[in-house]
Structure formats: structure tokens, C-alpha cells
Design a protein around this motif. Sequence first.
Motif, short mmCIF file in Angstrom:
data_model
loop_
_atom_site.label_atom_id
_atom_site.label_comp_id
_atom_site.label_asym_id
_atom_site.label_seq_id
_atom_site.Cartn_x
_atom_site.Cartn_y
_atom_site.Cartn_z
N VAL A 210 0.92 -1.25 0.09
CA VAL A 210 -0.10 -0.10 -0.05
C VAL A 210 1.12 1.11 0.09
CG1 VAL A 210 -1.72 1.28 1.17
CG2 VAL A 210 -1.82 -1.00 1.33
N VAL A 211 0.48 2.14 -0.88
CA VAL A 211 1.36 3.22 -1.01
C VAL A 211 0.44 4.60 -0.63
CG1 VAL A 211 2.64 4.86 -2.56
CG2 VAL A 211 2.76 2.41 -2.82
N MET A 212 0.92 5.46 0.21
CA MET A 212 0.13 6.65 0.51
C MET A 212 0.45 7.49 -0.70
SD MET A 212 -0.36 8.86 3.86
CE MET A 212 -1.88 8.20 4.61
N LEU A 213 -0.32 7.98 -1.37
CA LEU A 213 -0.18 9.20 -2.17
C LEU A 213 -0.38 10.51 -1.63
CD1 LEU A 213 -1.99 7.83 -5.04
CD2 LEU A 213 0.34 7.75 -4.72
N ARG A 214 0.44 11.52 -1.81
CA ARG A 214 0.60 12.78 -1.30
C ARG A 214 0.71 13.74 -2.56
NH1 ARG A 214 4.17 11.19 3.46
NH2 ARG A 214 2.57 10.59 4.77
N PRO A 215 -0.67 14.31 -3.04
CA PRO A 215 -0.38 15.07 -4.25
C PRO A 215 0.14 16.45 -3.89
CG PRO A 215 -2.65 14.27 -3.79
CD PRO A 215 -1.80 13.94 -2.68
N ARG A 216 1.06 16.80 -4.73
CA ARG A 216 1.80 17.98 -4.65
C ARG A 216 1.29 19.00 -5.76
NH1 ARG A 216 6.13 20.52 -1.91
NH2 ARG A 216 7.05 22.01 -2.81
N GLU A 217 0.61 19.99 -5.55
CA GLU A 217 -0.22 20.61 -6.71
C GLU A 217 0.94 21.80 -7.24
OE1 GLU A 217 -3.08 20.16 -7.81
OE2 GLU A 217 -3.82 18.89 -6.27
N ARG A 218 0.98 21.93 -8.54
CA ARG A 218 1.73 22.88 -9.14
C ARG A 218 0.76 24.12 -9.28
NH1 ARG A 218 5.94 22.98 -13.78
NH2 ARG A 218 5.93 25.26 -14.32
N VAL A 219 1.21 25.31 -8.74
CA VAL A 219 0.40 26.51 -8.60
C VAL A 219 1.07 27.47 -9.68
CG1 VAL A 219 -0.01 28.50 -7.25
CG2 VAL A 219 0.09 26.31 -6.10
N HIS A 220 -0.08 27.81 -10.27
CA HIS A 220 0.32 28.95 -11.73
C HIS A 220 -0.25 30.10 -11.08
CE1 HIS A 220 1.35 25.68 -14.46
NE2 HIS A 220 0.03 24.89 -14.26
N GLN A 221 0.62 31.14 -11.30
CA GLN A 221 0.44 32.40 -10.97
C GLN A 221 1.00 33.52 -12.14
OE1 GLN A 221 2.48 33.05 -7.28
NE2 GLN A 221 0.64 32.00 -6.04
N ASP A 222 0.27 34.70 -12.07
CA ASP A 222 0.70 35.48 -13.09
C ASP A 222 1.32 36.79 -12.16
OD1 ASP A 222 1.01 37.24 -15.19
OD2 ASP A 222 -1.12 37.31 -15.59
N ALA A 223 2.45 37.35 -12.43
CA ALA A 223 2.73 38.61 -11.73
C ALA A 223 2.08 40.02 -12.12
CB ALA A 223 4.27 38.27 -11.64
N GLU A 224 1.69 40.00 -13.36
CA GLU A 224 1.21 41.34 -14.07
C GLU A 224 0.36 42.07 -13.17
OE1 GLU A 224 1.88 44.25 -16.23
OE2 GLU A 224 3.05 42.40 -16.43
N PRO A 225 -0.71 41.13 -12.78
CA PRO A 225 -1.64 42.05 -11.75
C PRO A 225 -1.21 42.92 -10.76
CG PRO A 225 -2.78 39.87 -12.67
CD PRO A 225 -1.21 39.91 -12.75
N ILE A 226 -0.34 42.11 -10.11
CA ILE A 226 0.37 42.72 -8.97
C ILE A 226 1.29 43.73 -9.07
CG2 ILE A 226 2.05 42.41 -6.89
CD1 ILE A 226 -0.62 40.91 -6.22
N ALA A 227 2.02 43.49 -10.31
CA ALA A 227 2.93 44.52 -10.88
C ALA A 227 2.25 45.75 -11.47
CB ALA A 227 3.58 44.08 -12.15
N THR A 228 1.14 45.66 -11.89
CA THR A 228 0.34 46.57 -12.29
C THR A 228 -0.29 47.65 -11.07
OG1 THR A 228 -0.50 45.51 -14.06
CG2 THR A 228 -1.77 47.49 -13.44
N ILE A 229 -0.41 46.92 -10.12
CA ILE A 229 -0.84 47.59 -8.76
C ILE A 229 0.20 48.47 -8.38
CG2 ILE A 229 -1.53 47.29 -6.38
CD1 ILE A 229 -3.23 44.73 -7.35
N TYR A 230 1.47 47.91 -8.26
CA TYR A 230 2.90 48.33 -7.86
C TYR A 230 3.02 49.74 -8.74
CZ TYR A 230 4.15 45.72 -3.95
OH TYR A 230 3.95 45.00 -2.76
N ASN B 223 -7.81 38.71 -9.69
CA ASN B 223 -7.48 40.15 -9.27
C ASN B 223 -6.16 40.13 -8.89
OD1 ASN B 223 -9.80 40.93 -10.50
ND2 ASN B 223 -10.60 41.46 -8.44
N LEU B 224 -5.89 39.04 -8.17
CA LEU B 224 -4.15 38.93 -7.78
C LEU B 224 -3.29 38.04 -8.18
CD1 LEU B 224 -5.08 38.70 -4.04
CD2 LEU B 224 -4.01 40.55 -4.98
N GLY B 225 -3.90 37.54 -9.82
CA GLY B 225 -3.11 36.81 -10.46
C GLY B 225 -2.87 35.48 -10.07
N MET B 226 -3.75 35.03 -9.28
CA MET B 226 -3.45 33.49 -8.59
C MET B 226 -4.42 32.61 -9.59
SD MET B 226 -3.88 34.04 -4.72
CE MET B 226 -2.40 34.79 -3.50
#
Length: 154
Positions: free
Chosen positions: A31-51, A102-105
Amino acid sequence: MQCPQPFLQQARRNVATGVKQEVWAMQADNVVMLRPRERVHQDAEPIATIYRNLGTTSAEQVVTRALAELALTMAGLANQVRSHELSDLSRQLRRLQRMSENLGMISLGLVAADARACLESADSTSFAAVWARLMRIAERSLAPDKDLLDQSRL
């Protein structure tokens, strides 16, 4: 019939009927316990625009406040799901989706939309799976890891 690995086959008689039955049991050491690790995609542009639009000091306050609100929204959703209060959940998931976008997440917004679709189709099994994924994505998206954005380019 041949038993597929990693299963063991045992034959025994049913005491009540006297019929021979085959019982398939899984070996505990396979028996193998699976531990999913999600790849998170983010876009830096919305935050950069706010700055760019607000300057460093004001933008930092706005972004910090928005991230705190997003975290509170996620915590509220978790409480609703835990207590099975699903009446307002679809609207709250839509709010989470908009905030994330709105935060690029990107990943967080997409999975929130998927959870909402499962909820609206009354598919509890799919909702449970997508909800677990949403929790993993939210955890990774809201982690204070500064290198996360660099690792998650589209």
C-alpha cells in the motif's frame, strides 16, 4: 482465475451456505500513500500593475490587505464546508475566484470555479475531490514562500 498483484487470494467456505468463496485481500506492505503536490500557476502582472499605479508603499498595503481578505474568505469557506452549510457556498466560491484572478492566482481561481461547478451540479463526490484540491492550492498559493512565484511560470 489468476490473482492480480498486489493482491492475495484466499479460498474459504461460507459456514452458512457451504459454498466455497474466493476472498481478495490487499497486502499491507504494497500500500502506497499518495501525497499530491499541486503545481500552482500565478501571473505576476496584476500585482506589478498595482505597484506601477500606486507606488511601492500604497501597493504593498493594498496587496497585503487583498491577500488577508482572500485568506479570510478561504477560512470562511472551509468553515462552511466543514459544517455542511452549502446555501451560500456557490456565491462565496465565485467571490474567491474573482479575488484570486485579481491577484494573478490563476490556479486558485480555476479550481474555485471547478468547485463551484461541482456544487451547482450537486455532484458531492466530485465536489469532495475538488474541494481537497482547492485546499491544497490555497495552502500553496498563500504560502509566504517568495520563490513560489518564480517556480510557477506558465
